[in-house]
Design a protein around this motif. Structure first.
Motif, mmCIF file in Angstrom:
data_model
loop_
_atom_site.group_PDB
_atom_site.id
_atom_site.type_symbol
_atom_site.label_atom_id
_atom_site.label_comp_id
_atom_site.label_asym_id
_atom_site.label_seq_id
_atom_site.Cartn_x
_atom_site.Cartn_y
_atom_site.Cartn_z
ATOM 1 N N PRO A 1 0.821 -1.215 0.000
ATOM 2 C CA PRO A 1 0.000 0.000 0.000
ATOM 3 C C PRO A 1 0.859 1.271 0.000
ATOM 4 O O PRO A 1 2.006 1.265 0.456
ATOM 5 C CB PRO A 1 -0.797 -0.104 1.306
ATOM 6 C CG PRO A 1 -0.779 -1.557 1.658
ATOM 7 C CD PRO A 1 0.524 -2.090 1.133
ATOM 8 N N HIS A 2 0.264 2.343 -0.472
ATOM 9 C CA HIS A 2 0.974 3.624 -0.585
ATOM 10 C C HIS A 2 1.485 4.162 0.748
ATOM 11 O O HIS A 2 2.495 4.844 0.781
ATOM 12 C CB HIS A 2 0.073 4.676 -1.248
ATOM 13 C CG HIS A 2 -0.127 4.430 -2.697
ATOM 14 N ND1 HIS A 2 0.745 4.864 -3.654
ATOM 15 C CD2 HIS A 2 -1.100 3.757 -3.363
ATOM 16 C CE1 HIS A 2 0.326 4.489 -4.848
ATOM 17 N NE2 HIS A 2 -0.794 3.808 -4.703
ATOM 18 N N ASP A 3 0.827 3.847 1.845
ATOM 19 C CA ASP A 3 1.242 4.397 3.132
ATOM 20 C C ASP A 3 2.307 3.542 3.836
ATOM 21 O O ASP A 3 2.722 3.842 4.941
ATOM 22 C CB ASP A 3 0.033 4.592 4.050
ATOM 23 C CG ASP A 3 -0.690 3.285 4.365
ATOM 24 O OD1 ASP A 3 -0.339 2.235 3.795
ATOM 25 O OD2 ASP A 3 -1.630 3.334 5.179
ATOM 26 N N THR A 4 2.785 2.499 3.182
ATOM 27 C CA THR A 4 3.753 1.589 3.783
ATOM 28 C C THR A 4 5.145 2.202 3.869
ATOM 29 O O THR A 4 5.832 2.075 4.879
ATOM 30 C CB THR A 4 3.839 0.284 2.964
ATOM 31 O OG1 THR A 4 2.529 -0.243 2.830
ATOM 32 C CG2 THR A 4 4.742 -0.730 3.621
ATOM 33 N N ARG A 5 5.558 2.843 2.789
ATOM 34 C CA ARG A 5 6.899 3.434 2.686
ATOM 35 C C ARG A 5 6.874 4.432 1.531
ATOM 36 O O ARG A 5 5.900 4.473 0.794
ATOM 37 C CB ARG A 5 7.966 2.354 2.499
ATOM 38 C CG ARG A 5 7.847 1.558 1.234
ATOM 39 C CD ARG A 5 8.811 0.358 1.129
ATOM 40 N NE ARG A 5 8.316 -0.764 1.912
ATOM 41 C CZ ARG A 5 8.976 -1.281 2.951
ATOM 42 N NH1 ARG A 5 10.143 -0.833 3.312
ATOM 43 N NH2 ARG A 5 8.473 -2.291 3.624
ATOM 44 N N ASP B 1 6.966 6.035 -2.019
ATOM 45 C CA ASP B 1 6.531 5.379 -3.250
ATOM 46 C C ASP B 1 7.658 4.669 -4.011
ATOM 47 O O ASP B 1 7.480 3.521 -4.404
ATOM 48 C CB ASP B 1 5.810 6.373 -4.166
ATOM 49 C CG ASP B 1 5.217 5.667 -5.359
ATOM 50 O OD1 ASP B 1 4.289 4.852 -5.159
ATOM 51 O OD2 ASP B 1 5.700 5.897 -6.481
ATOM 52 N N PRO B 2 8.806 5.301 -4.241
ATOM 53 C CA PRO B 2 9.852 4.594 -5.014
ATOM 54 C C PRO B 2 10.365 3.322 -4.347
ATOM 55 O O PRO B 2 10.934 2.464 -5.007
ATOM 56 C CB PRO B 2 10.974 5.624 -5.118
ATOM 57 C CG PRO B 2 10.325 6.942 -4.913
ATOM 58 C CD PRO B 2 9.193 6.687 -3.957
ATOM 59 N N GLU B 3 10.127 3.190 -3.033
ATOM 60 C CA GLU B 3 10.645 2.051 -2.283
ATOM 61 C C GLU B 3 9.611 0.953 -2.046
ATOM 62 O O GLU B 3 9.933 -0.077 -1.445
ATOM 63 C CB GLU B 3 11.190 2.540 -0.934
ATOM 64 C CG GLU B 3 12.335 3.512 -1.083
ATOM 65 C CD GLU B 3 12.718 4.168 0.236
ATOM 66 O OE1 GLU B 3 12.334 3.644 1.311
ATOM 67 O OE2 GLU B 3 13.383 5.206 0.181
ATOM 68 N N ARG B 4 8.378 1.160 -2.509
ATOM 69 C CA ARG B 4 7.334 0.146 -2.297
ATOM 70 C C ARG B 4 7.710 -1.158 -2.990
ATOM 71 O O ARG B 4 8.133 -1.164 -4.129
ATOM 72 C CB ARG B 4 5.989 0.652 -2.798
ATOM 73 C CG ARG B 4 5.438 1.750 -1.915
ATOM 74 C CD ARG B 4 4.158 2.374 -2.432
ATOM 75 N NE ARG B 4 3.226 1.402 -2.931
ATOM 76 C CZ ARG B 4 2.587 1.535 -4.098
ATOM 77 N NH1 ARG B 4 2.788 2.581 -4.869
ATOM 78 N NH2 ARG B 4 1.727 0.627 -4.489
ATOM 79 N N ARG B 5 7.553 -2.256 -2.265
ATOM 80 C CA ARG B 5 7.933 -3.585 -2.757
ATOM 81 C C ARG B 5 6.719 -4.357 -3.248
ATOM 82 O O ARG B 5 5.584 -4.004 -2.957
ATOM 83 C CB ARG B 5 8.601 -4.373 -1.627
ATOM 84 C CG ARG B 5 9.901 -3.779 -1.181
ATOM 85 C CD ARG B 5 10.512 -4.636 -0.104
ATOM 86 N NE ARG B 5 10.760 -3.752 1.033
ATOM 87 C CZ ARG B 5 10.914 -4.128 2.272
ATOM 88 N NH1 ARG B 5 10.845 -5.383 2.594
ATOM 89 N NH2 ARG B 5 11.142 -3.250 3.209
ATOM 90 N N LEU B 6 6.999 -5.439 -3.932
ATOM 91 C CA LEU B 6 5.934 -6.345 -4.342
ATOM 92 C C LEU B 6 5.382 -7.082 -3.126
ATOM 93 O O LEU B 6 6.109 -7.393 -2.186
ATOM 94 C CB LEU B 6 6.465 -7.388 -5.336
ATOM 95 C CG LEU B 6 6.885 -6.903 -6.712
ATOM 96 C CD1 LEU B 6 7.431 -8.072 -7.531
ATOM 97 C CD2 LEU B 6 5.736 -6.234 -7.443
#
Length: 157
Positions: free
Chosen positions: A15-19, A21-26
């Motif tokens: 989800p967008h609020d996890t970290r 945006d460029p670092e969001r993982r699968l």
């Protein structure tokens, strides 16, 4: 022969609020989608001249997992990070042979817009989905559009 531009949208991501945006993982689902995409493309007998990926983590992970089945190493291509358009796609393809098959891994809404600008028609591009456009001079045609579940089915062959 005509060039082929294969577009793979990154798989399902955190989800967008996890970290940032460029670092969001699968997610695990996104990893399965990426693996299935690579296996499906291999099952279809597609051999790529080159593969390029957005530097964003979710795309780079998708590219790495998909390309394992394809026997090709993806190269980071900064324009795929955001704002990639039809001119960028044509410029990327211009550096390849007339019969090249090039895989790019990236994001929405860029990829749908690239397809629209190249062929003049809209597509519904799902996470983990694949579209392929044949480029023959100024002409372009969509010849493949596969949703993740179709790729999963093909990957089981």
């Amino acid at each position: 022969m005509a060039q082929q531009l294969w577009l793979l949208r990154h798989g399902d991501a955190e989800p967008h609020d996890t970290r940032p945006d460029p670092e969001r993982r699968l997610t695990p689902r996104g990893e399965r989608q990426a693996i299935a995409a690579g296996r499906a493309l291999r099952a279809l007998g597609v051999e790529f001249t080159a593969a390029f990926t957005s530097p964003r983590v979710r795309s780079a992970e998708t590219a790495r997992l998909a390309c394992e089945s394809l026997g090709i190493e993806p190269v980071v291509h900064e324009p795929l990070s955001g704002g990639f358009d039809a001119d960028d796609a044509r410029a990327l393809m211009a550096g390849h042979e007339p019969d090249a098959r090039v895989l790019v891994v990236g994001h929405e809404p860029d990829f749908s817009q690239v397809v629209l600008d190249l062929i003049g028609g809209r597509i519904d591009f799902k996470k983990g989905g694949v579209a392929a456009v044949r480029l023959d001079g100024a002409r372009a045609e969509l010849f493949v559009l596969l949703r993740p579940r179709e790729l999963e089915s093909l990957s089981e062959r």
